[in-house]
Design a protein around this motif. Structure first.
Motif, short mmCIF file in Angstrom:
data_model
loop_
_atom_site.label_atom_id
_atom_site.label_comp_id
_atom_site.label_asym_id
_atom_site.label_seq_id
_atom_site.Cartn_x
_atom_site.Cartn_y
_atom_site.Cartn_z
N VAL A 47 0.83 -1.19 0.00
CA VAL A 47 0.00 0.00 0.00
C VAL A 47 0.88 1.25 0.00
O VAL A 47 1.91 1.30 0.67
CB VAL A 47 -0.95 -0.01 1.21
N VAL A 48 0.44 2.24 -0.75
CA VAL A 48 1.13 3.53 -0.81
C VAL A 48 0.33 4.58 -0.05
O VAL A 48 0.86 5.30 0.79
CB VAL A 48 1.32 3.96 -2.27
N ALA A 49 -0.95 4.66 -0.38
CA ALA A 49 -1.81 5.67 0.25
C ALA A 49 -3.27 5.23 0.11
O ALA A 49 -3.62 4.59 -0.88
CB ALA A 49 -1.62 7.03 -0.40
N THR A 50 -4.06 5.58 1.10
CA THR A 50 -5.48 5.27 1.06
C THR A 50 -6.30 6.48 1.49
O THR A 50 -5.80 7.36 2.21
CB THR A 50 -5.85 4.08 1.97
N ILE A 51 -7.55 6.48 1.04
CA ILE A 51 -8.48 7.53 1.46
C ILE A 51 -9.84 6.89 1.67
O ILE A 51 -10.32 6.11 0.83
CB ILE A 51 -8.54 8.66 0.41
N THR A 52 -10.44 7.17 2.81
CA THR A 52 -11.72 6.56 3.13
C THR A 52 -12.87 7.41 2.57
O THR A 52 -12.67 8.53 2.10
CB THR A 52 -11.91 6.44 4.64
N SER A 53 -14.06 6.86 2.67
CA SER A 53 -15.23 7.59 2.19
C SER A 53 -15.40 8.90 2.94
O SER A 53 -15.93 9.88 2.41
CB SER A 53 -16.48 6.73 2.32
N ASP A 61 5.01 5.05 5.29
CA ASP A 61 6.05 5.91 5.85
C ASP A 61 7.01 6.38 4.76
O ASP A 61 7.51 7.51 4.83
CB ASP A 61 6.83 5.16 6.94
N SER A 62 7.26 5.54 3.79
CA SER A 62 8.25 5.86 2.76
C SER A 62 7.82 7.00 1.84
O SER A 62 8.65 7.55 1.13
CB SER A 62 8.54 4.61 1.92
N VAL A 63 6.53 7.34 1.84
CA VAL A 63 6.06 8.39 0.93
C VAL A 63 5.47 9.59 1.66
O VAL A 63 5.09 10.57 1.02
CB VAL A 63 5.03 7.84 -0.08
N LYS A 64 5.41 9.52 2.97
CA LYS A 64 4.83 10.64 3.73
C LYS A 64 5.59 11.94 3.44
O LYS A 64 6.81 11.96 3.43
CB LYS A 64 4.87 10.33 5.22
N GLY A 65 4.81 12.99 3.21
CA GLY A 65 5.43 14.27 2.91
C GLY A 65 5.81 14.45 1.45
O GLY A 65 6.15 15.57 1.04
N ARG A 66 5.75 13.38 0.67
CA ARG A 66 6.11 13.48 -0.75
C ARG A 66 4.91 13.21 -1.67
O ARG A 66 4.83 13.76 -2.76
CB ARG A 66 7.22 12.49 -1.08
N PHE A 67 4.01 12.34 -1.23
CA PHE A 67 2.87 11.95 -2.04
C PHE A 67 1.58 12.46 -1.39
O PHE A 67 1.48 12.55 -0.16
CB PHE A 67 2.76 10.44 -2.16
N THR A 68 0.60 12.75 -2.23
CA THR A 68 -0.70 13.19 -1.74
C THR A 68 -1.80 12.47 -2.52
O THR A 68 -1.81 12.52 -3.77
CB THR A 68 -0.89 14.70 -1.90
N ILE A 69 -2.70 11.84 -1.80
CA ILE A 69 -3.85 11.18 -2.42
C ILE A 69 -5.05 12.12 -2.35
O ILE A 69 -5.25 12.83 -1.34
CB ILE A 69 -4.15 9.83 -1.74
N SER A 70 -5.82 12.15 -3.41
CA SER A 70 -7.00 13.00 -3.43
C SER A 70 -8.02 12.41 -4.40
O SER A 70 -7.73 11.43 -5.11
CB SER A 70 -6.64 14.43 -3.85
N GLY A 83 5.77 13.62 -5.53
CA GLY A 83 6.84 14.59 -5.66
C GLY A 83 8.12 14.06 -5.05
O GLY A 83 8.13 13.04 -4.35
N SER A 84 9.21 14.76 -5.31
CA SER A 84 10.52 14.36 -4.80
C SER A 84 10.77 12.88 -5.05
O SER A 84 11.20 12.14 -4.16
CB SER A 84 10.64 14.67 -3.31
N LEU A 85 10.49 12.46 -6.25
CA LEU A 85 10.56 11.03 -6.57
C LEU A 85 11.98 10.50 -6.46
O LEU A 85 12.95 11.20 -6.76
CB LEU A 85 9.99 10.78 -7.96
N LYS A 86 12.05 9.26 -6.01
CA LYS A 86 13.32 8.57 -5.82
C LYS A 86 13.34 7.31 -6.68
O LYS A 86 12.27 6.75 -7.00
CB LYS A 86 13.47 8.17 -4.35
N PRO A 87 14.53 6.82 -7.02
CA PRO A 87 14.59 5.58 -7.81
C PRO A 87 13.83 4.44 -7.14
O PRO A 87 13.25 3.59 -7.84
CB PRO A 87 16.09 5.30 -7.88
#
Length: 116
Positions: A47-53, A61-70, A83-87
Motif C-alpha cells: 500500500v502507498v496511500a489510502t483515502i476513506t469515504s 512511511d516511505s512516501v509521507k510528505g512526498r505523495f498526496t492522495i485525493s 513529488g521528490s521522486l526517488k529511484p
C-alpha cells in the motif's frame, strides 16, 4: 461491475513529480475506501496511500510528505500526486477500491520509473 483505469505513469528523473489518475466507471462516492498500491519487480504489492469515504488519508512511511492522495467526485477520479521522486519509487502503481459491498476492484496498473 466497476472498472478502474489508471493513467499518468512514465519515466521521470529523481526529484521530479508525476500525477497518477484512476478513473472509475462508477460512482467513487460509493467506495468505502480507495487507494494506491505499488509493486516493484520481485516484490510484493504494498500500500502507498489510502483515502476513506469520509476523507481520512493514510500513507506509507516511505512516501509521507512526498505523495498526496485525493479524489474528485464529479469526475469519479482518484489521484496520486507524487513529488521528490526517488529511484526506489519505481514500480507498477495500482488503483484499488473496496465497494460498499466489500468487493475489491483493481486497475490494470501504470508503470512509474524514476531514473537516478
Amino acid at each position: 461491475q466497476v472498472q478502474l483505469v489508471e493513467s499518468g505513469g512514465g519515466l521521470v528523473q529523481a526529484g521530479g513529480s508525476l500525477r497518477l489518475s484512476c478513473e472509475a466507471s462508477g460512482w467513487i462516492s460509493r467506495f468505502n475506501v480507495m487507494g494506491w498500491y505499488r509493486q516493484a519487480p520481485g516484490k510484493q504489492r504494498d500500500v502507498v496511500a489510502t483515502i476513506t469515504s469520509g476523507g481520512n488519508t493514510n500513507y506509507a512511511d516511505s512516501v509521507k510528505g512526498r505523495f498526496t492522495i485525493s479524489r474528485d467526485f464529479a469526475k469519479n477520479t482518484l489521484y496520486l500526486q507524487m513529488g521528490s521522486l526517488k529511484p526506489e519509487d519505481t514500480a507498477v502503481y495500482y488503483c484499488h477500491g473496496e465497494s460498499e459491498f466489500g468487493v475489491d476492484y483493481w486497475g490494470q496498473g501504470t508503470q512509474v520509473t524514476v531514473s537516478s
